[in-house]
Design an enzyme around this catalytic site. Sequence first.
Site, short mmCIF file in Angstrom:
data_model
loop_
_atom_site.label_atom_id
_atom_site.label_comp_id
_atom_site.label_asym_id
_atom_site.label_seq_id
_atom_site.Cartn_x
_atom_site.Cartn_y
_atom_site.Cartn_z
N GLN A 1 5.97 1.41 -2.14
CA GLN A 1 5.54 2.81 -2.24
C GLN A 1 6.67 3.73 -2.71
O GLN A 1 6.41 4.86 -3.12
CB GLN A 1 4.98 3.29 -0.92
CG GLN A 1 6.00 3.42 0.20
CD GLN A 1 5.33 3.58 1.54
OE1 GLN A 1 4.38 2.88 1.87
NE2 GLN A 1 5.80 4.52 2.34
N ASN B 1 0.85 -1.19 0.00
CA ASN B 1 0.00 0.00 0.00
C ASN B 1 0.89 1.24 0.00
O ASN B 1 2.11 1.15 0.13
CB ASN B 1 -0.91 0.01 1.22
CG ASN B 1 -0.13 0.16 2.51
OD1 ASN B 1 0.88 -0.51 2.71
ND2 ASN B 1 -0.58 1.02 3.39
N SER C 1 10.10 -1.79 4.63
CA SER C 1 8.68 -1.94 4.35
C SER C 1 8.17 -0.93 3.33
O SER C 1 6.98 -0.96 2.97
CB SER C 1 7.87 -1.79 5.65
OG SER C 1 8.17 -0.55 6.27
#
Length: 368
Positions: free
Chosen positions: A339, A54, A335
């Site tokens: 993105q 995401n 992480s």
Amino acid sequence: MHSQKRVVVLGSGVIGLSSALILARKGYSVHILARDLPEDVSSQTFASPWAGANWTPFMTLTDGPRQAKWEESTFKKWVELVPTGHAMWLKGTRRFAQNEDGLLGHWYKDITPNYRPLPSSECPPGAIGVTYDTLSVHAPKYCQYLARELQKLGATFERRTVTSLEQAFDGADLVVNATGLGAKSIAGIDDQAAEPIRGQTVLVKSPCKRCTMDSSDPASPAYIIPRPGGEVICGGTYGVGDWDLSVNPETVQRILKHCLRLDPTISSDGTIEGIEVLRHNVGLRPARRGGPRVEAERIVLPLDRTKSPLSLGRGSARAAKEKEVTLVHAYGFSSAGYQQSWGAAEDVAQLVDEAFQRYHGAARESKL
């Protein structure tokens, strides 16, 4: 066009694939060399298939101006992909503890549609939060989409475990190092700052369309990330330096209970039993102490010239056999790999262009 310039991209995670695609579109001859390929969706030695994928920035402009640039570029790219089905819009919610950055430094408030602070009634006691429109992709399918786009442009893939940069440079004019945690052990890179951050998640079936990131209780962070196809990633954990790839049943229960409190729509009847669990996931985020490494480096091959038969000859003979090459690094995204992927790949392509234009045997390093 750069059709005669052969670039080997080492690694086929989202960073390697994005970099390879931009390079292929610029006309380079691209060959992807990797132990794990995009179709290896169950490989735990491969970070990209396990990501929530995401778009949720964590850095402030002060902490990470370069990362913010990468994220803005990726956001714009994913918006373009929404009509194709490879990316989807979500309503995003973030909740913070009062001692976190909270609403400070949220540079993305001018990028994401419908950004606004949350009222206290929508936050746990003592917490603050924001809501905005954001995006996600289906991690395994997105990587496979990038691979198909590469193949259309004539890029080639080879499954191979590389233990030394010398193997990667065989037949290559330049190598892009997108090896993630592999940077820790590949001879010629040997970056001991590379480290895993263990993440355990639960993949569930749900029509949920709200992305929720909740760190209001620092002892028990949780997140809910819907992705295209009616699947939702529920997490999670953040185990720095933890290489354990086994599923912890107690963690599963904590994740499901916390995520159910955050958004009851992940369950068909509002209970844990009503959550349709598809799979339990454990992956290792490819982090790096000091942050992502995106830079060009000149190195001399062979790597260990003291063991080379040439070392027995005259200095001029050794020099004639040695060669200086360019290595472009792109790893350590933890992480934030998805993105930041497109923006980081654009910087990689710029470094590759500069290397072919400017490096003519002089040892130098260029950093973006």
